[in-house]
Design an enzyme around this catalytic site. Structure first.
Site, mmCIF file in Angstrom:
data_model
loop_
_atom_site.group_PDB
_atom_site.id
_atom_site.type_symbol
_atom_site.label_atom_id
_atom_site.label_comp_id
_atom_site.label_asym_id
_atom_site.label_seq_id
_atom_site.Cartn_x
_atom_site.Cartn_y
_atom_site.Cartn_z
ATOM 1 N N ALA A 1 0.851 -1.196 0.000
ATOM 2 C CA ALA A 1 0.000 0.000 0.000
ATOM 3 C C ALA A 1 0.881 1.238 0.000
ATOM 4 O O ALA A 1 2.035 1.188 0.416
ATOM 5 C CB ALA A 1 -0.902 0.006 1.229
ATOM 6 N N TYR B 1 -5.217 8.467 3.590
ATOM 7 C CA TYR B 1 -4.447 7.259 3.888
ATOM 8 C C TYR B 1 -5.155 6.416 4.957
ATOM 9 O O TYR B 1 -5.438 5.230 4.765
ATOM 10 C CB TYR B 1 -3.028 7.627 4.333
ATOM 11 C CG TYR B 1 -2.277 6.477 4.932
ATOM 12 C CD1 TYR B 1 -2.109 5.289 4.221
ATOM 13 C CD2 TYR B 1 -1.746 6.547 6.223
ATOM 14 C CE1 TYR B 1 -1.433 4.205 4.778
ATOM 15 C CE2 TYR B 1 -1.070 5.479 6.782
ATOM 16 C CZ TYR B 1 -0.916 4.314 6.054
ATOM 17 O OH TYR B 1 -0.263 3.247 6.617
ATOM 18 N N LYS C 1 -7.243 2.601 4.631
ATOM 19 C CA LYS C 1 -6.927 1.415 5.439
ATOM 20 C C LYS C 1 -8.159 0.959 6.235
ATOM 21 O O LYS C 1 -8.386 -0.234 6.421
ATOM 22 C CB LYS C 1 -5.767 1.728 6.386
ATOM 23 C CG LYS C 1 -4.434 1.898 5.675
ATOM 24 C CD LYS C 1 -3.881 0.545 5.285
ATOM 25 C CE LYS C 1 -2.538 0.637 4.599
ATOM 26 N NZ LYS C 1 -1.926 -0.666 4.371
ATOM 27 N N ILE D 1 12.439 20.557 12.556
ATOM 28 C CA ILE D 1 11.504 20.096 13.586
ATOM 29 C C ILE D 1 10.137 20.668 13.222
ATOM 30 O O ILE D 1 9.932 21.884 13.304
ATOM 31 C CB ILE D 1 11.921 20.590 15.000
ATOM 32 C CG1 ILE D 1 13.380 20.225 15.308
ATOM 33 C CG2 ILE D 1 10.958 20.063 16.067
ATOM 34 C CD1 ILE D 1 13.650 18.751 15.460
ATOM 35 N N PHE D 2 9.239 19.796 12.817
ATOM 36 C CA PHE D 2 7.939 20.254 12.331
ATOM 37 C C PHE D 2 7.001 20.596 13.490
ATOM 38 O O PHE D 2 6.167 19.785 13.897
ATOM 39 C CB PHE D 2 7.288 19.176 11.443
ATOM 40 C CG PHE D 2 8.046 18.867 10.177
ATOM 41 C CD1 PHE D 2 8.822 19.837 9.550
ATOM 42 C CD2 PHE D 2 7.973 17.610 9.588
ATOM 43 C CE1 PHE D 2 9.510 19.557 8.372
ATOM 44 C CE2 PHE D 2 8.656 17.318 8.423
ATOM 45 C CZ PHE D 2 9.437 18.297 7.807
HETATM 46 N N1 UDP Z 1 9.201 14.965 11.718
HETATM 47 C C1 UDP Z 1 9.971 16.112 11.853
HETATM 48 N N2 UDP Z 1 10.911 16.377 10.905
HETATM 49 C C2 UDP Z 1 11.130 15.566 9.828
HETATM 50 C C3 UDP Z 1 10.335 14.383 9.709
HETATM 51 C C4 UDP Z 1 9.390 14.126 10.673
HETATM 52 O O1 UDP Z 1 9.817 16.881 12.805
HETATM 53 O O2 UDP Z 1 11.983 15.875 8.988
HETATM 54 C C5 UDP Z 1 8.194 14.662 12.737
HETATM 55 C C6 UDP Z 1 6.790 14.539 12.196
HETATM 56 O O3 UDP Z 1 6.168 15.785 12.129
HETATM 57 C C7 UDP Z 1 6.140 13.593 13.211
HETATM 58 C C8 UDP Z 1 7.310 12.686 13.662
HETATM 59 O O4 UDP Z 1 8.492 13.388 13.281
HETATM 60 O O5 UDP Z 1 5.690 14.320 14.313
HETATM 61 C C9 UDP Z 1 7.287 11.327 12.982
HETATM 62 O O6 UDP Z 1 7.150 11.539 11.602
HETATM 63 P P1 UDP Z 1 7.294 10.349 10.550
HETATM 64 O O7 UDP Z 1 7.121 10.960 9.186
HETATM 65 O O8 UDP Z 1 8.568 9.617 10.795
HETATM 66 O O9 UDP Z 1 6.125 9.362 10.904
HETATM 67 P P2 UDP Z 1 4.524 9.580 11.003
HETATM 68 O O10 UDP Z 1 4.238 9.745 12.468
HETATM 69 O O11 UDP Z 1 4.139 10.776 10.180
HETATM 70 O O12 UDP Z 1 3.972 8.305 10.465
#
Ligand code: UDP
Length: 327
Positions: A74, A140, A144, A206-207
């Site tokens: 998927a 997504y 699922k 850091i998002f």
């Molecule tokens: N994240 C981040 N910077 C990045 C990639 C991810 O801060 O470059 C954060 C994202 O916002 C989430 C966590 O890391 O809060 C895990 O993200 P990932 O994409 O690994 O997995 P998800 O939880 O989206 O399946």
């Protein structure tokens, strides 16, 4: 058993294939390599094909006398699903329907399905148990959930025995570093942080740093890919006709983005600079699994709980494969 692993050349699929083979099962990998990697599984068990090709699926299941199907094929990126929902409905729903119908034609009834925490959406209560209402907030998660519902109906009406395994954050790599995570483009936190340690990126974004969590960054439950694999095997062994297993797979421990970066600093010895960036659309603040049901009913337990141990396996893979399978 003779097991058809659909999407077996992908990240979780390839680790599961390796485990199944080590336990003496006959494994056939069905994959179109749109996202998977030929190098991640032994070539002798590869069958190249599309899930939309019901006739080929039927031929393979008959020819190989398949007893069970595991379905990993998927698309699994939240942001992509928001931008390109048609891709997700086509691949995750419509193609899965072809697979189920092929199974029904041949009389294969055992099915283990990769589901996700994204089917829950943004629950208020942590940790998340299986009776938490499933209200996905992106295509997504919804695709699922549609398949989970279809599986309940197939179990009830057609005698399927199914397991829907709701993964939290799959992470890490095989302990010997020979197979691991390789997405293009990479969007997952741990590989991105380790790419900084390898000098391939200057820093990690850091998002969001203003979430309602102790350090303001999102909390996730990181589960080792080999622990996911062992849960698949345990679920397969529990399947009964006309029955449905639905289980969360996580460690029950949450780590914030900053804690993950800190663990990566410790493991790699690299300073790993960070920069603050805006929130990523669709990110829930906190997702932690209650996986006591899987532990109880599958007699399964994650071997990896400490985030440093998970990161160490990923680091071994990334160091030996700095360009992924193309290395
Ligand atoms: N994240 C981040 N910077 C990045 C990639 C991810 O801060 O470059 C954060 C994202 O916002 C989430 C966590 O890391 O809060 C895990 O993200 P990932 O994409 O690994 O997995 P998800 O939880 O989206 O399946």
């Amino acid at each position: 058993m003779k097991i058809l692993v659909v999407g077996g050349a992908g990240y979780v699929g390839s680790h599961t294939v390796r485990l199944l083979q080590s336990q003496g099962h006959e494994v056939w990998v069905f994959d179109n390599f749109s996202r998977g990697h030929r190098e991640s599984v032994p070539s002798r068990c590869l069958i190249e094909g599309n899930l939309t090709d019901r006739a080929l699926l039927i031929e393979v299941m008959r020819d190989k006398e398949i007893d069970a199907v595991m379905h990993f094929a998927a698309f699994a990126l939240v942001g992509e699903s928001v931008q390109h929902p048609a891709m997700y409905y086509q691949n995750n729903v419509s193609a899965t329907f072809e697979l189920l119908e092929a199974m029904r034609s041949v009389g294969v009834w055992r099915f283990v399905f990769s589901s996700t925490t994204a089917t829950y959406g943004q629950p208020e209560k942590m940790p998340i148990s299986e009776d938490t209402p499933q209200n996905p907030i992106n295509p997504y998660g919804f695709t699922k959930l549609v398949v989970e519902r279809a599986l309940e109906d197939y179990a009830h009406a057609y005698g399927f025995g199914v397991a829907a395994l709701r993964y939290f954050n799959a992470s890490g790599a095989a302990a010997d570093g020979t197979i691991g995570e390789d997405h293009d483009p990479e969007s997952h936190l741990i590989p991105i942080v380790l790419q900084v340690a390898l000098g391939q990126r200057p820093n990690v974004s850091i998002f969001g740093n203003d979430y309602p969590t102790p350090d303001g960054t999102c909390i996730r439950d990181y589960i080792h890919v080999d622990d996911l694999a062992s849960a698949h095997l345990a679920a397969l062994m529990k399947l009964q006709p006309n029955s449905v297993l639905q289980m969360n797979l996580g460690t029950g421990v949450g780590h914030s983005v900053l804690q993950v970066v800190e663990a990566c600093r410790k493991v790699t010895g690299h300073p790993i600079p960070t920069v603050d960036a805006p929130r990523r659309e669709g990110d829930p603040a906190c997702l932690i699994a209650d996986s006591t049901k899987a532990q109880r009913e599958l007699q399964w337990k994650p071997k990896y709980v400490a985030i440093e141990d998970i990161v160490s396996t990923a680091w071994k893979w990334h160091q030996s494969h700095p360009r992924g399978y193309a290395s």
